[in-house]
Design a protein around this motif. Structure first.
Motif, short mmCIF file in Angstrom:
data_model
loop_
_atom_site.label_atom_id
_atom_site.label_comp_id
_atom_site.label_asym_id
_atom_site.label_seq_id
_atom_site.Cartn_x
_atom_site.Cartn_y
_atom_site.Cartn_z
N ASP B 525 -28.97 -5.37 -27.46
CA ASP B 525 -28.39 -4.06 -27.13
C ASP B 525 -29.52 -3.05 -27.15
O ASP B 525 -30.03 -2.69 -28.22
CB ASP B 525 -27.30 -3.70 -28.16
CG ASP B 525 -26.62 -2.39 -27.82
OD1 ASP B 525 -27.30 -1.47 -27.31
OD2 ASP B 525 -25.40 -2.27 -28.08
N THR B 555 -23.72 -3.57 -32.37
CA THR B 555 -23.98 -3.99 -31.00
C THR B 555 -22.79 -3.61 -30.12
O THR B 555 -21.63 -3.78 -30.50
CB THR B 555 -24.26 -5.50 -30.91
OG1 THR B 555 -24.70 -5.79 -29.58
CG2 THR B 555 -23.04 -6.35 -31.19
N ALA B 569 -24.89 -10.98 -26.52
CA ALA B 569 -24.62 -10.95 -27.96
C ALA B 569 -23.62 -12.03 -28.33
O ALA B 569 -23.79 -12.75 -29.33
CB ALA B 569 -24.07 -9.57 -28.35
#
Lengths: 100, 1002, 185
Positions: B525, B555, B569
């Motif tokens: 991120d 995130t 992620a």
């Protein structure tokens, strides 16, 4: 904003024209004086609060002014049917009652 | 030349129109049609911001709404500072002034960059651990004294403007048959199909130009013409239809129940010198019969060590800058391609004159259909390779190439010098709006993405093109056209678009591709500075659900809401937990899709238009007299009428004195009024109010008390019988709408047998109260056709008559305890009649009085005010109104409740008067009443003071209070504890003045 | 005996009503006689001269009089101000002894005329209904909301609506439409 179909105006209108008025089909006892304390308290305060289909009162307050009833699914917020006050709770066709 | 880094020609910028702008105070030039980002790149500016946590130098990653790095503040002068704008979306205009954010003192030398040295302290869960830290110096001492101030100073993602927003914002409710969101290939085709069928269509797109990804294509041809020309023709066709509304610069940011979609249209921000009266933005609240989501897809970065240096950007962005804006972002590029868009970027950059040093494809068996063309252009292609490290302080200068799958080990691969790195990690369908609409997403192994699955009930919608995993120009056009036809109920069989030079492989890879050497950071991120290591730490510390990981690591929580980071992620966490991605789940997509200004949401609802301000017909007179006003609901009511040198206390004292000794007039127009008409009107009121109405004579009035079904007072007012079948009901000012609503409820649903109808007449009548011993003298010269003498017109009666030549309803009523009248005249006559009465009042030494004096005068008489002496738990008996209950009534609303055990028990709070031992001391309303002196903390109060005033008539303070068993305490002494000590009070009956009511009959 | 006769003063007196050349304009509908009739529509008979519509959301208008359906037992009757007292007498005598309600609300509200080629866009700044001619044709009327105020909206022509609004809300409606004029093109 939900759309609600007013059974008197026969048209769908935005929720902001309506006012919610609690659970439907709770009739005021015809002779309150003869009702026991417990039954009167139940009339005043006890509500079903279901998860799923709920018959409830709405008023088209900024429209035709009429009170009417609606069947709303409290899980999905969908209003499945609206019908005039004083008429019995209608059945529904396909959609199953109650949320999961 | 507007920038040294332009291509020789082509693109959609207008090279004949040069625009000058500044960035961080330095002047540059660009072309009409540029975005701030493209113009900066054209000038070789790559360093545009500092990252949120570590203050690392950041460049332009993308070319669209998903941009996490290039956040700028655009300053348009007083109060017109807009922070956190994405440079990739800011349209260039002549004179644009933009500043970078999150840096001090300058972008190149940023003090906060030392955060990088302390990065172990700022790892995942830093905020959480800090909040929950040890209480060595009291509750979170360290947080309040050290961390929070530091974080606030260091973490500024732009600053909110401090001046009031000077701009105007518009609102538009709209309806259509088909709302198409996104004007790329799928959206344009859908709109064409729906428009062909004659449907009402709204087509919106976030960009200034409609066309979406087609605007970034160079070689693609559709039906024999270049994509760019095809777009122009499609837009012309749509614009020609009166049933089609085209909304460029319009972001669909929220998708709500029943196809209700919110759009934000930018109207003037792209203009250098806009009309200051024109709205800046417009909120569209669209109710669509059908919605076609054609929101496209967003390219993913590739997660490799130090993948955040300026000069590293997405392949789609590189293609857009080269093809659409005619900008070469670098001189020597390395392309990391996990799907076709990387290969296409290599070809586009090569064609535009950028040296492409190498294309590396991290897929072990990856090979693109375009690899042959790339090799044919003389570009080296390495399969199964990745970037294991990068160099460069404010711009990437070299990348190290290693074998894919060497995660965690220092690589010893070759270093390739470059100033531009292009990443094509694969594409993530933009399912944000679909998900907001409560549609269910399902993981597709095939697309390696979450795709729209079940549509939520009540949402008539379909997704088309890349946002549902249908990639490539040809497929998106066909899919969009079919969706457009389906939306208007036509067979999906439409046309097939003939497309050349299409690319079709968009799947790519997700997750981490090497955490790299110690000290390096592989960012997932970019906007919230979340690295692979942070995500792994969260998983190690036991976070299993992605929603928890999100909150722990932050995130996906920044203003970009993880548009470029979510899938990477998720893949990293899933990999670490050894679970497939769908089992880890997906975080919720929330509105707004991109930030929306408060102005757009507020629209006209601010200042005087925030809420309606209601004024009475007599209001202008009161204003001219210098009255002070108070808000009562939406009404402005005259509070008091100060004369020269008077403060509120002295003005109210004078007004009260004048009413008691001579006469006062009061604007009671705001009182609620309901005309109750019908043969059963009396019976209806009998059932609603506690009082009896059947036997009330025509021309007589009664003080009515209204309960709710639970037995508690909710309103009161005087009710006059105008005719056998007609009552003039008054309510409190604040209760007018509520009482009418309640009456309608009973009339319609509980007593539908009664023939009675209700009509609000609150605003039909202006109401002028004339009160005081000289009241009759004031009215006498003004009325005609009506005898207002004491015998013929006793207290609590009503007559029709004329005043100042106007039909009026005149009530003989009193809320002051004095001889009094309330004159109702049709509202448009109110102002004139008021002034006529005023002239007479002056002749008798009278005054106008406001609501404050009205409150004092009624309190002296012990008259309650609903909402002041009552609070929804008070029965008629509690406030001494049991006498008003009709004798022998079998039922009225609330009657049954009055005999419930709790309503008749001892210890209920009852209305009493309080007299302070010190007559000068005026109690505070709301203060508590107790027994004994200085009770220990926790002692329950006996009750509270509901009203407290200085009484000019009594020459001392008075108060009303609700006190437990109050009536039995009359004659005793209680205390009101105050900060400066206990105030001793004597309990008395609540009628302080003229208990026999003799003054009424003056 | 009163020697001073009160004059009628509209809440709109002194207001400059906004307009936008060629697009939309707001004008004062002027004073009117207004009644709310509640009850069975047939009881009115011919006394009003215009039949009361029984189809929801419809208005009947003829020779300066109009009957607007507001609810299944509620109509707004409009007529010229000068007509008011004779009309009141005619209606009252027709309804005498019948189970119905007639209430004079001539001063309760004011009428505004909104017209112009962009009238729908103007009203849609605050009115959330679909005002397209196919869904809100000429002759349709309804109580609804305009931003934060309740109004009665009646389409009297393709490009013209009449708004009836409670007296104290009229300044808000005028100011709101003034503001909204800036947002139409």
């Amino acid at each position: 904003m939900l759309l609600i179909t007013c059974p008197y105006c026969c048209t769908a209108r935005p929720e902001s024209e309506f006012r919610y008025s609690g659970e439907a089909h709770i009739a005021r006892p015809l002779e309150p004086a003869t009702v026991s304390d417990d039954d009167w308290a139940a009339f005043l305060y006890m509500r079903t609060n279901p998860k799923g289909l709920h018959a409830e009162r709405w008023r088209h307050i900024h429209g035709c002014g009429r009170f009417f009833n609606a069947l709303r699914n409290t899980v999905t917020d969908q209003i499945l049917k609206t019908y005039p006050a004083g008429t019995p709770r209608p059945g529904l066709g396909a959609p199953a009652e109650g949320g999961r | 030349m507007a920038g040294l880094h332009r291509t020789n020609g082509g693109g959609r910028v207008d090279r004949t129109k040069r625009l000058s702008f500044t960035f961080d105070g330095k002047a540059y030039e660009g072309f009409a049609g540029d975005k701030l980002a493209s113009a900066l790149l054209a000038n070789g500016v790559h360093l545009v911001g500092r990252s949120y946590k570590y203050h690392r130098p950041r460049g332009i990653l993308s070319a669209g709404a998903e941009e996490p790095n290039a956040l700028v503040t655009v300053d348009r002068g007083r109060g017109r500072t807009a922070p956190n704008l994405r440079a990739t979306q800011v349209e260039l205009y002549d004179g644009l002034v933009a500043e970078s954010q999150n840096r001090w003192p300058s972008l190149a030398y940023d003090f906060g960059a030392v955060n990088s040295l302390f990065s172990p302290l700022l790892a995942a869960g830093f905020y959480y651990k800090t909040f929950m830290g040890p209480r060595l110096l009291g509750s979170n001492w360290a947080w309040h004294k050290i961390y929070e101030p530091l974080i606030r100073r260091a973490a500024g993602l732009g600053k909110a403007p401090s001046l009031p927003d000077p701009d105007r914002y518009a609102n538009r409710f709209a309806h259509c048959d088909v709302l198409v969101i996104g004007a790329g290939p799928a959206g344009l085709a859908a709109a064409l199909a729906a428009a062909e069928a004659g449907a009402r269509v709204i087509l919106c797109d976030e960009q200034a130009e409609l066309g979406g990804s087609l605007l970034s294509e160079w070689s693609v041809e559709i039906d024999g013409v270049p994509a760019s020309s095809w777009v122009d023709e499609a837009v012309r066709t749509l614009a020609a239809s009166s049933r089609v509304t085209l909304l460029p610069r319009t972001q669909a940011f929220g998708y709500f129940a029943q196809n209700f979609v919110a759009l934000a249209e930018r109207l003037t921000d792209h203009l250098g010198n806009p009309d200051p009266a024109a709205p800046r933005e417009r909120l569209w609240q669209v109710r669509a019969k059908e919605v076609v989501l054609a929101t496209g897809a967003i390219e993913r970065p590739i997660v490799f060590p130090d993948n955040d240096r300026p000069g590293i950007m997405l392949a789609d962005a590189a293609r857009t800058y080269v093809n659409r804006y005619g900008v070469r972002p670098g001189l020597r590029a390395v392309v990391i391609a996990a799907c076709d868009s990387g290969y296409a970027a290599a070809l586009d950059l090569h064609r535009a004159g950028t040296a492409v040093a190498m294309v590396i494809d991290p897929r072990a068996n990856g090979d693109s259909g375009l690899a042959g063309s790339v090799r044919a252009a003389g570009i080296e292609v390495q399969i199964g390779a990745t970037v294991t490290a990068t160099r460069g302080s404010q711009r990437v200068s070299a990348v190290q190439i290693g074998r894919a799958g060497t995660e965690g080990r220092a690589s010893t691969g070759e270093w390739v010098p470059c100033d531009h790195v292009v990443m094509a990690g694969g594409w993530t369908p933009s399912v944000h709006l679909f998900s907001q609409s409560r549609g269910k997403l399902a993981w597709s192994d095939d697309a390696q993405a979450f795709l729209p699955s079940a549509i939520a009930p009540g949402q008539a919608q379909r997704s088309a093109g890349a946002c549902r995993g249908v990639f490539g120009v040809a497929a998106a056009l066909d899919d969009g056209f079919a969706a457009g036809r389906a939306a208007v109920g036509r067979e999906p069989l439409g046309r097939t678009f003939k497309v050349t030079h299409d690319i079709t492989d968009f799947r790519g890879i997700a997750g981490s591709h090497g955490a790299g050497a110690r000290g390096s950071k592989a960012f997932v991120d970019f906007q919230h500075d979340v690295t692979v290591r942070d995500l792994k730490l969260a998983a190690q510390e036991g976070f299993r659900a992605i929603e928890h990981v999100k909150r722990y690591t932050t995130t996906g929580m920044a203003t970009d809401q993880g548009k470029t980071s979510n899938i990477n992620a998720l893949a990293i966490v899933a990999d670490h937990l050894g679970k497939p991605i769908p089992e880890v789940g997906l975080t919720t997509f929330r509105q707004p899709y991109t930030p929306v200004t408060f102005g757009t949401i507020a629209g006209a609802s601010r200042g005087d238009l925030f809420d309606p301000v209601r004024r009475t017909p007599c209001d202008a007179w009161a204003q001219a007299q210098g009255a002070m006003f108070e808000d009562v609901g939406a009404w402005k009511r005259a509070h008091y009428f100060p004369q020269a040198g008077e403060d509120m206390h002295t003005a109210v004292a004078r007004e009260c004195r004048t009413v008691r000794s001579a006469v006062g007039m009061f604007d009671a127009s705001t009182l609620g009024k309901i005309e109750v008409v019908g043969p059963d009107a009396a019976e209806f009121l009998e059932r609603l109010y506690i009082n009896s109405f059947q036997k009330l004579g025509v021309g007589r009035c009664r003080y009515g008390v209204l309960l709710n079904e639970a037995g508690f007072i909710i309103d009161d007012g005087v009710i006059g019988r105008i005719a056998a079948d007609r009552f003039h009901v008054t309510t409190t000012t604040g209760g007018a709408a509520r009482v009418l609503h309640m009456m309608e409820d009973y009339a319609q649903t509980e007593f539908p047998d009664l023939k009675v109808w209700l009509t609000s007449t609150t605003e039909q009548w202006a109401v002028i109260a004339v009160q005081g011993p000289r009241a009759r003298d004031v009215l006498a010269p003004l009325v005609d056709g009506v005898d207002i003498g004491a015998t013929d017109f006793p207290h609590m009666s009503v007559k029709a008559g004329r005043i100042c030549g106007v039909d009026a309803r005149i009530f003989r009523v009193s809320f002051t305890g004095e001889l009094g009248f309330e004159i109702n005249v049709p509202a448009d006559f109110g102002a004139d009649v008021w002034e006529a009465v005023w002239r007479e009042v002056q002749k008798h030494g009278g005054c106008a009085y406001g609501t404050e004096s009205m409150h004092v005068l009624r309190a002296e008489k012990g008259f309650i005010i609903v909402g002041q002496e009552t609070d929804g738990t008070v029965t008629p008996d509690d406030v001494g109104l049991g006498w008003a209950t009709g004798k022998g009534k079998r039922d009225f609303v609330g009657m049954r409740s009055l005999s419930r055990p709790d309503m008749v028990r001892s210890g209920r709070k009852q209305l009493v008067g309080l007299l302070t031992a010190d007559p000068k001391r005026v109690l505070e309303e709301g203060s508590q009443v107790v027994e004994g002196l200085r009770p220990p903390a926790g002692t329950p109060a006996l009750g509270h003071v509901t009203s407290a005033y200085w009484s000019e008539a009594l020459g001392r303070s008075i108060a009303l209070a609700l006190v437990a068993d109050g009536r039995t305490r009359i004659g005793t002494r209680l205390n009101v504890p105050m900060p400066d000590g206990d105030v001793a009070v004597d309990v008395v009956t609540p009628v302080f003045l003229d208990p026999k009511g003799e003054r009424l009959n003056g | 005996m009163a020697d001073q006769i009160a004059r009628r003063r509209s809440v709109l007196d002194g207001w400059a009503l906004p307009s936008r050349a060629g697009l939309a304009s707001l004008t004062n509908a002027g004073t009117a006689a207004r009644f709310v009739y509640r009850g069975a529509p047939e009881l009115v008979g011919d006394a009003f001269g215009v039949s009361l519509p029984t189809v929801p959301l419809r208005a009947h208008a003829q020779s300066g009089r109009a009957a607007l359906w507001l609810g299944p037992d509620e109509w707004l009757l409009l007529s010229a101000e000068a007509d008011g007292s004779t009309l009141a007498v005619a209606l009252s005598s027709a309804l005498n002894g019948k189970p119905a309600a007639l209430v004079d609300i001539s001063h309760r509200q004011v009428g505004l005329i909104v017209s112009g080629s962009s009238v729908e866009a103007l009203l849609n700044a605050g009115c959330s209904l679909d005002l397209d001619m196919t869904t809100f044709p000429v002759g349709m009327c309804t109580r609804t909301l305009l931003a934060k105020a309740e109004i009665v909206l009646w389409r009297t022509a393709g490009d013209t609506f009449r708004i009836e609004v409670a007296r104290s809300f009229a300044p808000y409606i005028v100011a709101l439409l003034d503001e909204a004029m800036h947002g139409i093109a």
